[in-house]
Write a protein that holds these residues in place. Structure first.
Motif, mmCIF file in Angstrom:
data_model
loop_
_atom_site.group_PDB
_atom_site.id
_atom_site.type_symbol
_atom_site.label_atom_id
_atom_site.label_comp_id
_atom_site.label_asym_id
_atom_site.label_seq_id
_atom_site.Cartn_x
_atom_site.Cartn_y
_atom_site.Cartn_z
ATOM 1 N N ASN A 111 0.829 -1.208 0.000
ATOM 2 C CA ASN A 111 0.000 0.000 0.000
ATOM 3 C C ASN A 111 0.863 1.257 0.000
ATOM 4 O OD1 ASN A 111 -2.437 1.399 0.013
ATOM 5 N ND2 ASN A 111 -2.539 1.461 2.250
ATOM 6 N N ILE A 112 1.998 1.203 -0.716
ATOM 7 C CA ILE A 112 2.897 2.351 -0.775
ATOM 8 C C ILE A 112 2.396 3.323 -1.835
ATOM 9 C CG2 ILE A 112 5.228 3.117 -1.364
ATOM 10 C CD1 ILE A 112 6.298 0.562 -0.155
ATOM 11 N N PRO A 113 2.103 4.572 -1.466
ATOM 12 C CA PRO A 113 1.577 5.534 -2.444
ATOM 13 C C PRO A 113 2.620 5.911 -3.487
ATOM 14 C CG PRO A 113 2.036 6.618 -0.350
ATOM 15 C CD PRO A 113 2.249 5.158 -0.122
ATOM 16 N N VAL A 114 2.156 6.185 -4.699
ATOM 17 C CA VAL A 114 3.031 6.534 -5.814
ATOM 18 C C VAL A 114 2.886 8.022 -6.102
ATOM 19 C CG1 VAL A 114 3.537 6.153 -8.251
ATOM 20 C CG2 VAL A 114 2.843 4.225 -6.804
ATOM 21 N N LEU A 115 4.019 8.695 -6.317
ATOM 22 C CA LEU A 115 4.032 10.122 -6.626
ATOM 23 C C LEU A 115 4.622 10.338 -8.011
ATOM 24 C CD1 LEU A 115 5.346 11.428 -3.194
ATOM 25 C CD2 LEU A 115 3.077 11.868 -4.128
ATOM 26 N N MET A 116 3.970 11.175 -8.811
ATOM 27 C CA MET A 116 4.462 11.495 -10.145
ATOM 28 C C MET A 116 5.397 12.702 -10.060
ATOM 29 S SD MET A 116 1.100 11.004 -12.600
ATOM 30 C CE MET A 116 2.028 11.636 -14.002
ATOM 31 N N THR A 117 6.688 12.436 -9.960
ATOM 32 C CA THR A 117 7.691 13.490 -9.938
ATOM 33 C C THR A 117 8.868 13.038 -10.793
ATOM 34 O OG1 THR A 117 9.018 12.689 -8.070
ATOM 35 C CG2 THR A 117 7.041 13.973 -7.526
ATOM 36 N N ARG A 118 9.845 13.930 -10.926
ATOM 37 C CA ARG A 118 11.051 13.582 -11.681
ATOM 38 C C ARG A 118 11.850 12.491 -10.984
ATOM 39 N NH1 ARG A 118 16.535 15.877 -12.580
ATOM 40 N NH2 ARG A 118 16.340 16.808 -10.522
ATOM 41 N N GLY A 165 10.277 6.472 -8.452
ATOM 42 C CA GLY A 165 10.337 5.594 -7.291
ATOM 43 C C GLY A 165 10.341 6.310 -5.963
ATOM 44 N N LEU A 166 10.039 7.607 -5.961
ATOM 45 C CA LEU A 166 9.995 8.341 -4.700
ATOM 46 C C LEU A 166 8.892 7.786 -3.807
ATOM 47 C CD1 LEU A 166 10.880 10.783 -2.945
ATOM 48 C CD2 LEU A 166 9.131 12.111 -4.128
ATOM 49 N N HIS A 167 9.233 7.477 -2.579
ATOM 50 C CA HIS A 167 8.249 6.972 -1.631
ATOM 51 C C HIS A 167 8.719 7.297 -0.217
ATOM 52 C CE1 HIS A 167 11.266 3.738 -1.971
ATOM 53 N NE2 HIS A 167 11.003 3.508 -0.703
ATOM 54 N N GLY A 168 7.835 7.099 0.727
ATOM 55 C CA GLY A 168 8.195 7.344 2.115
ATOM 56 C C GLY A 168 9.221 6.333 2.600
ATOM 57 N N ARG A 169 10.112 6.781 3.462
ATOM 58 C CA ARG A 169 11.137 5.900 4.011
ATOM 59 C C ARG A 169 10.724 5.306 5.348
ATOM 60 N NH1 ARG A 169 14.723 4.887 -0.173
ATOM 61 N NH2 ARG A 169 14.763 6.763 -1.454
ATOM 62 N N THR A 170 9.628 5.805 5.920
ATOM 63 C CA THR A 170 9.091 5.261 7.163
ATOM 64 C C THR A 170 7.585 5.084 6.983
ATOM 65 O OG1 THR A 170 8.510 7.362 8.253
ATOM 66 C CG2 THR A 170 10.806 6.644 8.412
ATOM 67 N N ALA A 171 6.984 4.319 7.898
ATOM 68 C CA ALA A 171 5.541 4.080 7.806
ATOM 69 C C ALA A 171 4.757 5.386 7.940
ATOM 70 C CB ALA A 171 5.109 3.081 8.885
ATOM 71 N N ARG A 172 5.209 6.287 8.828
ATOM 72 C CA ARG A 172 4.494 7.557 8.989
ATOM 73 C C ARG A 172 4.615 8.416 7.739
ATOM 74 N NH1 ARG A 172 7.034 7.438 13.979
ATOM 75 N NH2 ARG A 172 5.709 6.757 15.685
ATOM 76 N N GLN A 173 5.773 8.392 7.085
ATOM 77 C CA GLN A 173 5.914 9.159 5.852
ATOM 78 C C GLN A 173 4.956 8.659 4.781
ATOM 79 O OE1 GLN A 173 10.018 9.271 4.611
ATOM 80 N NE2 GLN A 173 10.557 10.831 6.110
ATOM 81 N N ASN A 174 4.803 7.347 4.655
ATOM 82 C CA ASN A 174 3.852 6.807 3.678
ATOM 83 C C ASN A 174 2.416 7.181 4.042
ATOM 84 O OD1 ASN A 174 5.516 5.534 1.742
ATOM 85 N ND2 ASN A 174 5.851 3.791 3.096
ATOM 86 N N ALA A 175 2.096 7.153 5.338
ATOM 87 C CA ALA A 175 0.759 7.569 5.770
ATOM 88 C C ALA A 175 0.533 9.048 5.456
ATOM 89 C CB ALA A 175 0.586 7.309 7.271
ATOM 90 N N TYR A 176 1.556 9.862 5.650
ATOM 91 C CA TYR A 176 1.497 11.301 5.352
ATOM 92 C C TYR A 176 1.226 11.541 3.867
ATOM 93 C CZ TYR A 176 3.440 16.140 5.266
ATOM 94 O OH TYR A 176 3.651 17.495 5.113
ATOM 95 N N ILE A 177 1.925 10.801 2.999
ATOM 96 C CA ILE A 177 1.700 10.946 1.555
ATOM 97 C C ILE A 177 0.267 10.573 1.195
ATOM 98 C CG2 ILE A 177 2.361 10.086 -0.724
ATOM 99 C CD1 ILE A 177 5.189 9.628 0.438
ATOM 100 N N ARG A 178 -0.238 9.482 1.777
ATOM 101 C CA ARG A 178 -1.626 9.082 1.498
ATOM 102 C C ARG A 178 -2.601 10.163 1.950
ATOM 103 N NH1 ARG A 178 0.333 3.879 2.778
ATOM 104 N NH2 ARG A 178 -0.209 4.135 4.977
ATOM 105 N N GLN A 179 -2.338 10.758 3.104
ATOM 106 C CA GLN A 179 -3.224 11.821 3.592
ATOM 107 C C GLN A 179 -3.187 13.028 2.656
ATOM 108 O OE1 GLN A 179 -1.773 12.433 7.562
ATOM 109 N NE2 GLN A 179 -3.065 10.846 8.450
#
Length: 319
Positions: A93-100, A103-117
Motif C-alpha cells: 500500500n505504498i503511495p506513488v508520486l508522479m515526480t522527476r 520511485g519516490l516513496h516514504g522511508r518510514t511508515a508515517r511518511q507513507n501515511a502522510y503521503i496518502r493523507q
C-alpha cells in the motif's frame, strides 16, 4: 551478537567503494546501527545487537559497489533498515508520486501515511522535528497534483517571522525578504521537477510565492497551497490562512512546535489548530517522531538528546 561477512574473490575496487574514503561508509553503518565493524582484507567482523542487519547491509552495498556509493543512498538505506518491520506491513500500500524522482516513496511508515493523507484529504497537517521529510513530501505531493492536473498552480506560503535575524535589514520588498526562508521549498521543487521546468512554472505563475501577510482577502481556487514553518503563525493568522482555501484546492501545513520564534507572550497557531481541528472531518494530522528523521544518522540522536535535556530541565524547574 557477532556476524562474519566474507566476500570470496572480491575485487579490490568494489571493496574500496564499499568501505568508502577512509572507511567512511563503514563508520556510517556503525553509527546508525550501534555496531562495530573490523575489516581484514575481504573479511568483515561485525559485533553488536544489530550485527545481522549490518551484515545484510554490507552484502547489499557490495552488490551496488561497482561504482562509488553515494552517501545519500547509504543513509537512506540505514533509515529503511530501522523501519523495516513497519514498512514490510505497508509494502502493498505504498503511495506513488508522479515526480522527476522515479520511485519516490516514504522511508518510514508515517511518511507513507502522510503521503496518502496529502493525496486523500483537502487539508493535511505535518507536525514534527527537522529532517522528517514533512516539507519535502508536501512539495512532492504538490508536484504530483500538478502533474496529474488535479490543481492549476502551487502556492508557497510562509509567515514573515525572524529566527534570530531581522527581516528589516534584508534588501527588497517583503516578498524578497521572505524569499531566502523559502529555499528549502525551492530546493525541493528543483529536485522534484528539474531546474528548467520549475523556473518555467514560476515564469508562467503556475508556482507562486505568497508571504502569509499577503494572503488576507484572497480565495485560492484549484491550487495546492503549502504553509511552511506554521509554528510561527498566530492563531488569527492560522484561521485566516485556512479560510483562504477555495474550490478544488488542497493545503498542507507543516511545522515543528519545538522551534517557535514568536514572542514569548504569543501563542502558536499550529499548536492551537491541533487542538481545535483534531475532530474535524476532512482534515488529517501526521505527528512525526524522532525515529522518522531521514538525515544523517546522528540527527535523530541529537534530537533525542535535546528532548531529554529539556525534559530534565523542566523537571528541575518544577522541583
Amino acid at each position: 551478537m557477532s556476524e562474519t561477512v566474507t566476500f570470496a574473490d572480491a575485487e579490490n575496487s568494489r571493496l574500496a567503494n564499499l568501505c568508502g574514503v577512509l572507511d567512511e561508509n563503514l563508520r556510517q553503518i556503525e553509527t546508525a546501527l550501534n555496531v562495530s565493524i573490523a575489516r581484514r582484507g575481504e573479511v568483515f567482523q561485525v559485533e553488536g545487537d544489530k550485527a545481522g542487519d549490518a551484515a545484510r547491509l554490507l552484502k547489499d552495498f557490495y552488490q551496488r559497489a561497482r561504482k562509488p556509493l553515494d552517501i545519500d543512498d547509504i543513509q537512506l538505506a540505514l533509515v529503511e533498515v530501522a523501519h523495516k518491520p513497519q514498512l514490510a506491513q505497508d509494502e502493498d500500500n505504498i503511495p506513488v508520486l508522479m515526480t522527476r524522482r522515479a520511485g519516490l516513496h516514504g522511508r518510514t511508515a508515517r511518511q507513507n501515511a502522510y503521503i496518502r493523507q496529502i493525496q486523500e484529504y483537502d487539508i493535511t497537517f505535518g507536525v514534527g522535528p527537522a529532517g522528517t521529510g514533512k516539507t519535502y513530501l508536501a512539495v512532492a505531493g504538490a508536484v504530483d497534483a500538478l502533474e496529474r492536473d488535479l490543481v492549476k498552480r502551487i502556492v508557497l506560503v510562509r509567515p514573515a517571522v525572524e529566527a534570530g535575524e531581522r527581516l528589516g535589514f534584508l534588501p527588497g520588498d517583503l516578498v524578497q525578504k521572505v524569499d531566502p526562508y523559502l529555499r528549502p521549498l525551492y530546493d525541493a521543487l528543483w529536485d522534484l521537477m528539474g531546474f528548467d521546468k520549475a523556473n518555467r512554472a514560476f515564469e508562467r505563475q503556475m508556482i507562486e510565492v505568497a508571504p502569509l501577510a499577503f494572503m488576507r482577502g484572497r480565495t485560492l481556487n484549484h491550487a495546492f497551497i503549502i504553509l511552511d514553518e506554521a509554528q510561527n503563525t498566530t492563531p488569527e493568522q492560522m484561521k485566516m490562512f485556512l479560510t483562504r482555501i477555495g474550490f478544488g484546492s488542497r493545503a498542507v501545513v507543516t511545522g515543528d512546535v519545538t522551534q517557535i520564534d514568536l514572542a514569548r507572550h504569543q501563542k502558536s497557531g499550529l499548536i492551537e489548530a491541533r487542538q481545535v481541528l483534531k475532530d474535524v472531518r476532512g482534515i488529517a494530522f501526521t505527528e512525526f517522531q524522532n525515529d522518522d528523521v531521514v538525515r544523517h544518522p546522528l540527527v535523530a540522536r541529537i534530537i533525542d538528546a535535546y528532548d531529554s535535556y529539556q525534559a530534565d530541565a523542566r523537571g528541575d524547574s518544577k522541583a
